[in-house]
Design a protein around this motif. Structure first.
Motif, PDB file in Angstrom:
ATOM      1  N   GLU A 113       0.832  -1.200   0.000  1.00  8.74           N
ATOM      2  CA  GLU A 113       0.000   0.000   0.000  1.00  8.74           C
ATOM      3  C   GLU A 113       0.872   1.257   0.000  1.00  8.74           C
ATOM      4  O   GLU A 113       2.024   1.240   0.425  1.00  8.74           O
ATOM      5  CB  GLU A 113      -0.919  -0.008   1.222  1.00  8.74           C
ATOM      6  CG  GLU A 113      -1.944  -1.126   1.206  1.00  8.74           C
ATOM      7  CD  GLU A 113      -2.802  -1.126   2.441  1.00  8.74           C
ATOM      8  OE1 GLU A 113      -4.035  -1.093   2.324  1.00  8.74           O
ATOM      9  OE2 GLU A 113      -2.230  -1.165   3.541  1.00  8.74           O
ATOM     10  N   GLN A 119       1.895   4.033   1.702  1.00 11.67           N
ATOM     11  CA  GLN A 119       1.793   4.404   3.098  1.00 11.67           C
ATOM     12  C   GLN A 119       2.998   5.212   3.569  1.00 11.67           C
ATOM     13  O   GLN A 119       4.072   5.151   3.001  1.00 11.67           O
ATOM     14  CB  GLN A 119       1.661   3.156   3.973  1.00 11.67           C
ATOM     15  CG  GLN A 119       2.883   2.272   3.987  1.00 11.67           C
ATOM     16  CD  GLN A 119       2.730   1.067   4.892  1.00 11.67           C
ATOM     17  OE1 GLN A 119       1.681   0.856   5.491  1.00 11.67           O
ATOM     18  NE2 GLN A 119       3.764   0.272   4.999  1.00 11.67           N
ATOM     19  N   GLN A 157      -5.688  12.563  11.087  1.00 16.52           N
ATOM     20  CA  GLN A 157      -6.910  12.442  10.294  1.00 16.52           C
ATOM     21  C   GLN A 157      -7.241  13.776   9.622  1.00 16.52           C
ATOM     22  O   GLN A 157      -6.984  14.841  10.165  1.00 16.52           O
ATOM     23  CB  GLN A 157      -8.074  12.002  11.183  1.00 16.52           C
ATOM     24  CG  GLN A 157      -7.941  10.596  11.717  1.00 16.52           C
ATOM     25  CD  GLN A 157      -9.063  10.225  12.662  1.00 16.52           C
ATOM     26  OE1 GLN A 157      -9.825  11.084  13.089  1.00 16.52           O
ATOM     27  NE2 GLN A 157      -9.176   8.954  12.999  1.00 16.52           N
ATOM     28  N   LYS A 161      -6.679   7.191   2.840  1.00 15.79           N
ATOM     29  CA  LYS A 161      -7.629   6.083   2.767  1.00 15.79           C
ATOM     30  C   LYS A 161      -7.877   5.448   4.120  1.00 15.79           C
ATOM     31  O   LYS A 161      -8.994   5.050   4.429  1.00 15.79           O
ATOM     32  CB  LYS A 161      -7.099   5.041   1.767  1.00 15.79           C
ATOM     33  CG  LYS A 161      -8.067   3.914   1.491  1.00 15.79           C
ATOM     34  CD  LYS A 161      -7.686   3.135   0.236  1.00 15.79           C
ATOM     35  CE  LYS A 161      -6.274   2.656   0.253  1.00 15.79           C
ATOM     36  NZ  LYS A 161      -5.946   1.797  -0.913  1.00 15.79           N
ATOM     37  N   ASN A 162      -6.843   5.371   4.932  1.00 16.13           N
ATOM     38  CA  ASN A 162      -6.992   4.728   6.240  1.00 16.13           C
ATOM     39  C   ASN A 162      -5.795   5.090   7.114  1.00 16.13           C
ATOM     40  O   ASN A 162      -4.729   5.435   6.616  1.00 16.13           O
ATOM     41  CB  ASN A 162      -7.088   3.206   6.080  1.00 16.13           C
ATOM     42  CG  ASN A 162      -7.579   2.529   7.338  1.00 16.13           C
ATOM     43  OD1 ASN A 162      -7.999   3.187   8.289  1.00 16.13           O
ATOM     44  ND2 ASN A 162      -7.530   1.209   7.367  1.00 16.13           N
ATOM     45  N   ARG A 185      -3.798   3.442  10.596  1.00 15.79           N
ATOM     46  CA  ARG A 185      -3.701   2.331  11.543  1.00 15.79           C
ATOM     47  C   ARG A 185      -2.644   2.652  12.585  1.00 15.79           C
ATOM     48  O   ARG A 185      -1.569   3.133  12.250  1.00 15.79           O
ATOM     49  CB  ARG A 185      -3.327   1.026  10.829  1.00 15.79           C
ATOM     50  CG  ARG A 185      -4.282   0.655   9.699  1.00 15.79           C
ATOM     51  CD  ARG A 185      -3.768  -0.535   8.936  1.00 15.79           C
ATOM     52  NE  ARG A 185      -4.568  -0.794   7.742  1.00 15.79           N
ATOM     53  CZ  ARG A 185      -4.098  -1.303   6.631  1.00 15.79           C
ATOM     54  NH1 ARG A 185      -2.826  -1.620   6.540  1.00 15.79           N
ATOM     55  NH2 ARG A 185      -4.896  -1.517   5.596  1.00 15.79           N
TER      56      ARG A 185
END
Length: 427
Positions: A44, A46, A74, A80-81, A83
């Motif tokens: 991904e 990232q 955020q 997209k995400n 973690r």
């Protein structure tokens, strides 16, 4: 439409040959420019944020580091995400971006948010970005062959000489050290003596930190000469640590050696690196930067290692633990072998069935041009040459050969029939 295209090509043979030669040259250029790797990068897009706060439990790390970072990261565009992962003394935050996002633009935006989130973290805790590599960026592993050096000396040689030299190679994002012991001064404190001299453990830590430092002074001019005054205070051996003053007791200075013992040891280890069951070794992992040519980077690493090896102590040399260029070379040789085998077999088949060397030449010409066009498309769409893409080209060669044989045989049959009809119709 097809008939008109064939007629146009036959009437302009020179232009068609010129276009074919141009496509072939463009394909050769694309092969040289296209990044070559053995493993397709499916990771991904990232950015990793790493934060270290040693000695804290995972719950404390989660509450005071991971949660504030995740909350403030955020809202960055094209995310997209996010973690978060907390463990003993460390926090990892993985910011996942959309696939079409430029990785260095993403790192810049994350760094902007980290400057704001810094004030929410405990004092002395500073988050940092991980290397700009991918999940398949570990392209080369090596270890040291140094039978006359202990593991601590090998690790010091790796961390303070070899690592810095290899990080200058273009395309290298990081050189991660592994194995051995990280040397450190260890102070074993006697709590009874601390209580007797009325000195706290925090005072010991602060005094040692403050004394491991150089200080500067003014210039001193004498006889038309200027001298710079410096106070040399960096710790060089165990005796320097033992002589640091912590306080006084009834007018007598209390030193580190009065409240404990100092020794040279290794940092806490969470694992070891064993080579073929023969014992521990020290080495490094070379991580490639995002979007680089793995084969080219590995070649440059080997050239640099040959230069670095000249400056190593006597009896110390490099040994390769993992080299991805071997797999890359085998993948390239596989596609070359398939192309040569197919060209030879097709030539034999066409010559046996048609007894016409010009028909075989048509198929032999279209094969390398088709492969070259395939690499042009790989370069245009930003796809690296790897096992998957090269396997696809190898499979497509078979389809091209089948179509070529069918078309050549069909054209040869129609030309033969037309010539036969023309011969029979002539009086």
């Amino acid at each position: 439409m097809v008939q008109k295209l064939i007629e146009l090509s036959l009437r302009n043979r020179f232009i068609v040959l010129l276009l074919a030669a141009g496509l072939f040259a463009w394909g050769i250029y694309s092969i040289r420019q296209n990044p070559i790797d053995a493993i397709p990068d499916l990771s991904e897009n990232q950015v990793i944020v790493f934060t270290e706060w040693m000695g804290r439990s995972p719950q404390v790390i989660e509450d005071q580091v991971t949660f504030p970072l995740v909350s403030n990261l955020q809202g960055i565009p094209k995310i997209k995400n996010i973690r978060g992962s907390s463990m003993f003394g460390m926090s990892f935050v993985y910011v996942i971006f959309e696939d079409n996002t430029d990785i260095y633009w993403a790192r810049t935006r994350v760094l902007e948010r980290l400057n704001f989130a810094q004030r929410l973290l405990p004092q002395g805790v500073t988050p940092s970005l991980g290397p700009d590599g991918t999940g398949v960026g570990h392209i080369y592993w090596y270890h040291l062959d140094a039978p006359k050096m202990d593991l601590g000396e090998q690790r010091a040689l790796q961390d303070w000489y070899i690592k810095f030299a290899l990080q200058t190679v273009p395309g290298v994002a990081e050189v991660a050290s592994y194995g051995g012991f990280e040397k450190q001064y260890q102070l074993v404190v006697d709590p009874v003596k601390l209580q007797f001299y009325n000195i706290s453990l925090m005072d010991v830590m602060n005094k040692i930190k403050a004394n491991n430092n150089d200080v500067g002074g003014r210039k001193f001019e004498m006889s038309d000469m200027a001298y710079i005054i410096r106070g040399l205070g960096y710790i060089k051996n165990i005796e320097d640590v033992e002589s640091i003053a912590l306080g006084n007791y009834n007018g007598i200075p209390v030193r580190v050696k009065d409240i404990g013992s100092v020794q040279m040891g290794g940092d806490l280890r969470l694992g070891i690196f064993d080579m073929d069951g023969k014992g521990e070794v020290v080495g490094g992992i070379v991580v490639m930067r995002y979007g680089e040519n793995a084969d080219k980077v590995i070649r440059n690493i080997k050239i640099k290692m040959a230069e670095v090896e000249k400056g190593l102590p006597e009896g110390v040399s490099f040994k390769t633990s993992y080299d991805r260029s071997t797999l890359i070379g085998e993948a390239i040789e596989s596609i070359k072998g398939s192309l040569i085998e197919i060209m030879i077999s097709v030539s034999i088949v066409v010559l046996l069935f048609l007894f016409h060397w010009r028909s075989a030449l048509v198929i032999l010409i279209q094969l390398p041009i088709s492969v070259a066009i395939g690499f042009i498309l790989l370069e245009a769409f930003g796809i690296s040459s790897n096992i998957m893409s090269l396997t696809g080209i190898a499979l497509a060669i078979g389809v091209v050969v089948d179509d070529g044989i069918v078309m050549v045989e069909n054209a040869y049959r129609h030309l033969s029939e037309a010539q036969s009809e023309k011969t029979t119709s002539t009086p």
